[in-house]
Design a protein around this motif. Structure first.
Motif, PDB file in Angstrom:
ATOM      1  N   LYS A 290       0.584   4.034  -2.863  1.00  0.00           N
ATOM      2  CA  LYS A 290       0.428   5.459  -2.571  1.00  0.00           C
ATOM      3  C   LYS A 290       1.488   6.286  -3.301  1.00  0.00           C
ATOM      4  CE  LYS A 290       0.270   8.843   1.164  1.00  0.00           C
ATOM      5  NZ  LYS A 290       0.449   9.109   2.617  1.00  0.00           N
TER       6      LYS A 290
ATOM      7  N   LEU B   5      -6.533  -1.711  -7.151  1.00  0.00           N
ATOM      8  CA  LEU B   5      -5.786  -0.452  -7.231  1.00  0.00           C
ATOM      9  C   LEU B   5      -4.639  -0.549  -8.231  1.00  0.00           C
ATOM     10  CD1 LEU B   5      -5.674   0.510  -3.448  1.00  0.00           C
ATOM     11  CD2 LEU B   5      -6.831   1.805  -5.266  1.00  0.00           C
TER      12      LEU B   5
ATOM     13  N   TYR C 111       0.822  -1.206   0.000  1.00  0.00           N
ATOM     14  CA  TYR C 111       0.000   0.000   0.000  1.00  0.00           C
ATOM     15  C   TYR C 111       0.859   1.260   0.000  1.00  0.00           C
ATOM     16  CZ  TYR C 111      -4.635  -2.075   0.326  1.00  0.00           C
ATOM     17  OH  TYR C 111      -5.808  -2.728   0.033  1.00  0.00           O
TER      18      TYR C 111
ATOM     19  N   TYR D  95       0.627   6.451  -7.038  1.00  0.00           N
ATOM     20  CA  TYR D  95      -0.494   7.350  -7.326  1.00  0.00           C
ATOM     21  C   TYR D  95      -0.094   8.813  -7.136  1.00  0.00           C
ATOM     22  CZ  TYR D  95      -4.142   3.865  -8.108  1.00  0.00           C
ATOM     23  OH  TYR D  95      -4.916   2.881  -8.661  1.00  0.00           O
TER      24      TYR D  95
ATOM     25  N   LYS E  25      -4.187   3.992 -15.645  1.00  0.00           N
ATOM     26  CA  LYS E  25      -3.899   5.427 -15.587  1.00  0.00           C
ATOM     27  C   LYS E  25      -2.506   5.730 -16.142  1.00  0.00           C
ATOM     28  CE  LYS E  25      -6.130   8.176 -14.182  1.00  0.00           C
ATOM     29  NZ  LYS E  25      -7.073   9.081 -14.860  1.00  0.00           N
TER      30      LYS E  25
ATOM     31  N   ARG F 156      -8.499   8.810  -4.458  1.00  0.00           N
ATOM     32  CA  ARG F 156      -7.911   7.477  -4.373  1.00  0.00           C
ATOM     33  C   ARG F 156      -6.684   7.488  -3.459  1.00  0.00           C
ATOM     34  NH1 ARG F 156      -7.623   5.513 -10.073  1.00  0.00           N
ATOM     35  NH2 ARG F 156      -9.862   5.772  -9.789  1.00  0.00           N
TER      36      ARG F 156
ATOM     37  N   GLN G 263      -6.073  -0.304 -11.765  1.00  0.00           N
ATOM     38  CA  GLN G 263      -6.402   1.087 -12.103  1.00  0.00           C
ATOM     39  C   GLN G 263      -5.133   1.906 -12.320  1.00  0.00           C
ATOM     40  OE1 GLN G 263      -8.940   2.521  -8.990  1.00  0.00           O
ATOM     41  NE2 GLN G 263     -10.621   1.108  -9.469  1.00  0.00           N
TER      42      GLN G 263
ATOM     43  N   ARG H 290      -8.353  -5.495  -2.715  1.00  0.00           N
ATOM     44  CA  ARG H 290      -8.386  -4.045  -2.957  1.00  0.00           C
ATOM     45  C   ARG H 290      -7.079  -3.570  -3.596  1.00  0.00           C
ATOM     46  NH1 ARG H 290     -10.636  -1.023   2.313  1.00  0.00           N
ATOM     47  NH2 ARG H 290     -10.319   0.763   0.918  1.00  0.00           N
TER      48      ARG H 290
ATOM     49  N   GLY I 127      -7.886   7.509   0.023  1.00  0.00           N
ATOM     50  CA  GLY I 127      -8.363   6.195   0.412  1.00  0.00           C
ATOM     51  C   GLY I 127      -7.225   5.252   0.769  1.00  0.00           C
ATOM     52  N   ILE I 128      -6.145   5.309  -0.018  1.00  0.00           N
ATOM     53  CA  ILE I 128      -4.978   4.461   0.266  1.00  0.00           C
ATOM     54  C   ILE I 128      -4.345   4.864   1.592  1.00  0.00           C
ATOM     55  CG2 ILE I 128      -2.667   3.827  -0.536  1.00  0.00           C
ATOM     56  CD1 ILE I 128      -3.684   4.198  -3.400  1.00  0.00           C
TER      57      ILE I 128
ATOM     58  N   SER J  95     -10.639  12.438  -8.849  1.00  0.00           N
ATOM     59  CA  SER J  95     -10.767  11.029  -8.489  1.00  0.00           C
ATOM     60  C   SER J  95      -9.428  10.452  -8.044  1.00  0.00           C
ATOM     61  CB  SER J  95     -11.315  10.230  -9.672  1.00  0.00           C
ATOM     62  OG  SER J  95     -10.415  10.271 -10.782  1.00  0.00           O
ATOM     63  N   LEU J  96      -8.337  10.923  -8.648  1.00  0.00           N
ATOM     64  CA  LEU J  96      -7.005  10.465  -8.255  1.00  0.00           C
ATOM     65  C   LEU J  96      -6.665  10.958  -6.855  1.00  0.00           C
ATOM     66  CD1 LEU J  96      -4.608   8.860  -9.367  1.00  0.00           C
ATOM     67  CD2 LEU J  96      -3.654  11.002 -10.225  1.00  0.00           C
TER      68      LEU J  96
END
Length: 316
Positions: A69, A126, A65, A72, A133, A92, A129, A122, A95-96, A88-89
């Protein structure tokens, strides 16, 4: 029981039997205790192994995670560098960060299999996605590079076109100036004569006249041939300068002002002539209405503010 056996002997035998029995019981108890301790040790070892396995899975998830992170956040920076934003990014990443807080809050051995499966699934989503991206960002970068190349090419073409237009404009300006110079009219064979009070015209090869006998001054000349100058009406200006350099000027005799080399100047007379490129003759007749000054006089002839020719004569 043997009736002949002595009581003392029988007592010793009983004690021996009891001793042996006690030893056997003790050995049995020790064996049971040993077995139980062995079982307890094995269970503790299994439990320790399970806790270590859970902790290992937990640390793996935390690292995974943390890496997600970081990736992202990298995507967010790349989008900002492209001049783009993505709500949205941002959500996200938040959320992480929340998932990381949950993972770090688990106590040793409390990371259950169900929780492992939940966070693993999850993380897998991620990562999927994230790859998509990355592909989108890579395409945006390629599109930007293509657009930059096209824009640079267009700017280069525009600059070249601008340079070409400037060169053409400069060339046209030079040509216009050359045509303007070439189209200037010239006054050939400028002649000066005087008209006396008795209306007699006198001329002198030396261009010298007696001032007191001059009533009028006559200036004549030919317009030189010029194939460049358009055939049109030309305004011809005469300037008659006295010995002190002042131009004879009188509104009642046709005088006025015009522009010569950007400066306002007085002229003595002017007339409109339809130029036909035939060396046509032009004449000016000027009457001062007062006695002329003695000394050298200058005659200047202009067209469109440009000097066509000049000559001098002397009154004595």
């Amino acid at each position: 029981m043997d009736p002949n056996e002595k009581p003392e002997s029988r007592s010793n035998n009983n004690r021996t039997l009891l001793f042996v029995t006690a030893i056997l019981v003790l050995l049995g108890i020790n064996g049971v205790l040993f077995y139980l301790n062995q079982q307890k040790g094995q269970q503790a070892e299994v439990l320790t192994t399970e806790v270590q396995a859970k902790d290992s899975k937990l640390q793996e998830q935390i690292k995974q995670y943390e890496a997600l992170k970081g990736d992202y956040e990298r995507q967010s920076r790349e989008l900002q560098a492209l001049g783009l934003s993505n709500d949205s990014l941002t959500a996200r990443i938040a959320g992480i960060s929340a998932d990381l807080l949950k993972l770090r809050s688990f106590k040793a051995g409390s990371f259950s299999v169900a929780q492992q499966r939940l966070f693993r699934d999850r993380a897998k989503n991620l990562e999927s996605q994230l790859r998509k991206k990355d592909d989108d960002i890579a395409q945006l970068k390629r599109d930007n590079e293509t657009l930059y190349t096209e824009t640079t090419t267009l700017k280069q073409r525009q600059n070249k076109l601008t340079d070409t237009i400037s060169t053409i404009a400069k060339t046209n300006q030079d040509l216009t100036e050359k045509v303007g110079v070439a189209s200037r009219l010239q006054a050939d064979n400028i002649q000066v004569s005087v008209i006396t009070a008795r209306n007699k015209e006198k001329d002198d090869d030396k261009d010298e006249f007696k001032a007191k006998r001059v009533e009028k001054v006559k200036i004549s000349f030919n317009l030189a041939r010029n194939d460049v100058s358009p055939k049109e009406t030309k305004q011809i200006y005469l300037r008659l300068l006295e010995p002190d350099g002042a131009a004879l000027y009188n509104l009642s005799t046709g005088g006025g002002t015009f522009t010569v080399e950007g400066q306002e100047a007085f002229y003595t007379q002017k007339q409109d002539v339809v130029y036909d490129n035939s060396r046509q003759k032009v004449e000016f007749l000027y009457a001062k209405g007062a006695e002329y000054k003695k000394g050298p006089h200058t005659v200047e002839v202009y067209e469109s503010g440009q000097l066509m020719g000049k000559t001098t004569f002397t009154l004595k």
